[in-house]
Write an enzyme that holds these catalytic residues in place. Structure first.
Site, PDB file in Angstrom:
ATOM      1  N   TYR A 180       0.963  -1.318   0.302  1.00 41.20           N
ATOM      2  CA  TYR A 180       0.105   0.285   0.246  1.00 41.20           C
ATOM      3  C   TYR A 180       0.550   1.067   0.140  1.00 41.20           C
ATOM      4  O   TYR A 180       0.585   2.098  -0.490  1.00 41.20           O
ATOM      5  CB  TYR A 180      -1.125   0.012   1.361  1.00 41.20           C
ATOM      6  CG  TYR A 180      -2.137   0.277   1.343  1.00 41.20           C
ATOM      7  CD1 TYR A 180      -3.458   0.037   0.337  1.00 41.20           C
ATOM      8  CD2 TYR A 180      -2.614   1.875   1.148  1.00 41.20           C
ATOM      9  CE1 TYR A 180      -4.618   0.405  -0.087  1.00 41.20           C
ATOM     10  CE2 TYR A 180      -3.087   2.781   1.186  1.00 41.20           C
ATOM     11  CZ  TYR A 180      -5.218   1.719   0.151  1.00 41.20           C
ATOM     12  OH  TYR A 180      -6.143   2.809  -0.318  1.00 41.20           O
ATOM     13  N   LYS A 212      -2.972   8.654   2.151  1.00 43.29           N
ATOM     14  CA  LYS A 212      -4.019   8.423   3.689  1.00 43.29           C
ATOM     15  C   LYS A 212      -4.309   8.955   4.992  1.00 43.29           C
ATOM     16  O   LYS A 212      -4.789   9.927   5.522  1.00 43.29           O
ATOM     17  CB  LYS A 212      -3.921   6.883   3.655  1.00 43.29           C
ATOM     18  CG  LYS A 212      -5.186   7.020   2.806  1.00 43.29           C
ATOM     19  CD  LYS A 212      -6.124   7.625   1.659  1.00 43.29           C
ATOM     20  CE  LYS A 212      -6.738   6.711   0.683  1.00 43.29           C
ATOM     21  NZ  LYS A 212      -7.628   8.019  -0.659  1.00 43.29           N
TER      22      LYS A 212
HETATM   23  P1  NAP Z   1     -12.609   4.394  -7.965  1.00 42.83           P
HETATM   24  O1  NAP Z   1     -13.334   4.091  -8.428  1.00 42.83           O
HETATM   25  O2  NAP Z   1     -11.339   4.177  -9.253  1.00 42.83           O
HETATM   26  O3  NAP Z   1     -12.933   6.638  -8.319  1.00 42.83           O
HETATM   27  C1  NAP Z   1     -11.647   6.929  -7.236  1.00 42.83           C
HETATM   28  C2  NAP Z   1     -11.775   8.149  -8.217  1.00 42.83           C
HETATM   29  O4  NAP Z   1     -10.373   9.006  -7.701  1.00 42.83           O
HETATM   30  C3  NAP Z   1     -11.690   8.108  -9.937  1.00 42.83           C
HETATM   31  O5  NAP Z   1     -13.371   8.868 -10.228  1.00 42.83           O
HETATM   32  C4  NAP Z   1     -10.566   8.562 -10.181  1.00 42.83           C
HETATM   33  O6  NAP Z   1     -10.527   9.118 -11.598  1.00 42.83           O
HETATM   34  C5  NAP Z   1     -10.645   9.521  -9.711  1.00 42.83           C
HETATM   35  N1  NAP Z   1      -9.089  10.888  -9.379  1.00 42.83           N
HETATM   36  C6  NAP Z   1      -7.910  10.157  -9.331  1.00 42.83           C
HETATM   37  N2  NAP Z   1      -7.226  11.542  -9.825  1.00 42.83           N
HETATM   38  C7  NAP Z   1      -8.158  11.938  -9.522  1.00 42.83           C
HETATM   39  C8  NAP Z   1      -7.615  14.534  -9.933  1.00 42.83           C
HETATM   40  N3  NAP Z   1      -6.389  13.877 -10.503  1.00 42.83           N
HETATM   41  N4  NAP Z   1      -9.189  14.771  -9.804  1.00 42.83           N
HETATM   42  C9  NAP Z   1     -10.012  14.428  -9.448  1.00 42.83           C
HETATM   43  N5  NAP Z   1     -10.288  12.671  -9.343  1.00 42.83           N
HETATM   44  C10 NAP Z   1      -9.045  12.070  -9.299  1.00 42.83           C
HETATM   45  O7  NAP Z   1     -11.780   3.797  -7.183  1.00 42.83           O
HETATM   46  P2  NAP Z   1     -12.033   3.216  -5.719  1.00 42.83           P
HETATM   47  O8  NAP Z   1     -11.501   2.921  -4.391  1.00 42.83           O
HETATM   48  O9  NAP Z   1     -13.483   3.703  -5.363  1.00 42.83           O
HETATM   49  O10 NAP Z   1     -12.072   4.853  -4.575  1.00 42.83           O
HETATM   50  C11 NAP Z   1     -12.162   6.649  -4.037  1.00 42.83           C
HETATM   51  C12 NAP Z   1     -11.577   6.275  -3.080  1.00 42.83           C
HETATM   52  O11 NAP Z   1     -11.855   5.376  -1.584  1.00 42.83           O
HETATM   53  C13 NAP Z   1     -10.343   6.659  -3.465  1.00 42.83           C
HETATM   54  O12 NAP Z   1      -9.880   7.772  -1.761  1.00 42.83           O
HETATM   55  C14 NAP Z   1      -9.775   5.113  -2.257  1.00 42.83           C
HETATM   56  O13 NAP Z   1      -8.430   5.319  -1.882  1.00 42.83           O
HETATM   57  C15 NAP Z   1     -10.963   5.251  -0.830  1.00 42.83           C
HETATM   58  N6  NAP Z   1     -10.321   3.176  -0.815  1.00 42.83           N
HETATM   59  C16 NAP Z   1     -10.622   2.731  -1.455  1.00 42.83           C
HETATM   60  C17 NAP Z   1     -10.429   1.104  -1.284  1.00 42.83           C
HETATM   61  C18 NAP Z   1     -10.644   0.087  -1.552  1.00 42.83           C
HETATM   62  O14 NAP Z   1     -10.682  -0.554  -1.459  1.00 42.83           O
HETATM   63  N7  NAP Z   1     -11.406   0.164  -3.315  1.00 42.83           N
HETATM   64  C19 NAP Z   1     -10.259   0.859   0.342  1.00 42.83           C
HETATM   65  C20 NAP Z   1     -10.602   2.191   1.219  1.00 42.83           C
HETATM   66  C21 NAP Z   1     -10.731   3.486   0.863  1.00 42.83           C
HETATM   67  P3  NAP Z   1      -9.957   8.059 -12.646  1.00 42.83           P
HETATM   68  O15 NAP Z   1     -10.762   6.995 -12.605  1.00 42.83           O
HETATM   69  O16 NAP Z   1      -9.389   9.027 -13.883  1.00 42.83           O
HETATM   70  O17 NAP Z   1      -8.334   8.509 -12.340  1.00 42.83           O
END
Ligand code: NAP
Length: 264
Positions: A162, A169
């Site tokens: 990670y 984070k």
């Molecule tokens: P996701 O569907 O890939 O969403 C991540 C989003 O961030 C995407 O829409 C991405 O757009 C956007 N992003 C990246 N760079 C950006 C920028 N410069 N400006 C605006 N948007 C940007 O994945 P997700 O898992 O749902 O992630 C959402 C949040 O949850 C994140 O903060 C992640 O770290 C957190 N999280 C996820 C998990 C997990 O297991 N999935 C667990 C804990 C926390 P692009 O696709 O164009 O890059």
């Protein structure tokens, strides 16, 4: 506001929808079901068509959406100009954005190899963006407000691979606490909290090496023998945005099957 629709009359901004698996999409569904009207952002032309289709199908043809790249101050200013043109007031904002470039050490391998530019851009996009978006939305939160960000347990202990995202984070959670303190001093206080989600299969998650092993570990070790669902994250976000959470700010709330309480 009714018991079934605790967000009736509220207006929310949703960032971070990339596709139907995105945590942000699950939260948007929960906010919408609770009665909120929503405004969406998408990152760049590459995602525009897909996000627009998804948003219009689920939340109505007239649901506003606008480009937002949090790496650019100009884009952030343009986004909030768009929002102000749509509504005089915003009640909640979801930050569901994270990024780390794929380079040695960032999302696998040796942490000690992380380069300066990779570190800078990950912290900028994943953590500083919460400050920038909070500053942008605050003048619109004229009736008070709630800002919610997504984090992960690796912020406070080592989760192999990670790496750089863990540091981002940690910074995001610290920003959450300082913003909660700062924005509580406004005449119309704004609450700022994080949801710490257990692993969920999304685009961003697939970028972390060994993600499938992580999911298996949660099944084995978490008290509830699983991680969490998109809907359960939505339910927590709906609570945080509602008046039921009026005294909750600066917190990291875990939705992870209880995994984080285990020492072994
Ligand atoms: P996701 O569907 O890939 O969403 C991540 C989003 O961030 C995407 O829409 C991405 O757009 C956007 N992003 C990246 N760079 C950006 C920028 N410069 N400006 C605006 N948007 C940007 O994945 P997700 O898992 O749902 O992630 C959402 C949040 O949850 C994140 O903060 C992640 O770290 C957190 N999280 C996820 C998990 C997990 O297991 N999935 C667990 C804990 C926390 P692009 O696709 O164009 O890059």
């Amino acid at each position: 506001m009714s018991a079934e629709k605790p967000l009736e009359g509220k207006i929310g901004i949703v960032t971070g929808v990339a596709n139907h698996r995105s945590i942000a999409f699950g939260i948007a569904k929960a906010w919408h079901a609770a009665g909120a009207r929503l405004i969406f952002s998408y990152q760049g032309e590459r995602l525009k068509e897909g996000v627009a289709k998804l948003v219009h199908e689920h939340f109505g043809e007239d649901t506003p959406l606008c480009e937002l790249d949090v790496a650019s101050d100009e884009s952030i200013e343009g986004f909030f100009r768009f929002v102000a043109g749509q509504t005089p007031r915003v009640d909640m904002l979801l930050h569901a954005i994270a990024f780390a470039p794929r380079e040695p050490g960032t999302l696998e391998g040796h942490f000690s190899e992380i380069g300066r530019e990779a570190f800078r851009s990950s912290l900028d996009i994943s953590a500083y963006s919460l400050i920038a978006l909070s500053r942008g939305v605050a003048p619109l939160m004229t009736g008070g407000g709630s800002i919610t960000a997504l984090t992960y347990h690796a912020s406070r202990c080592v989760v192999p691979n990670y790496n750089l995202m863990a540091v981002s984070k940690s910074a995001l959670e610290s920003c959450t606490r300082y913003l909660a303190y700062d924005l509580a001093q406004r005449e119309t206080p704004i609450r700022v909290n994080c949801i710490s989600a257990g692993p969920v299969q999304t685009l961003a998650a697939r970028g972390v090496s060994g993600f499938t092993t992580m999911l298996k570990l949660y099944q084995e070790k978490a008290p509830l023998h699983r991680s969490c669902t998109q809907d359960e994250l939505g339910a927590m976000a709906a609570y945080l945005a509602s008046d039921a959470a009026a005294a909750v700010t600066g917190q990291v709330l875990y939705v992870d099957g209880g995994y984080s309480i285990m020492g072994m």
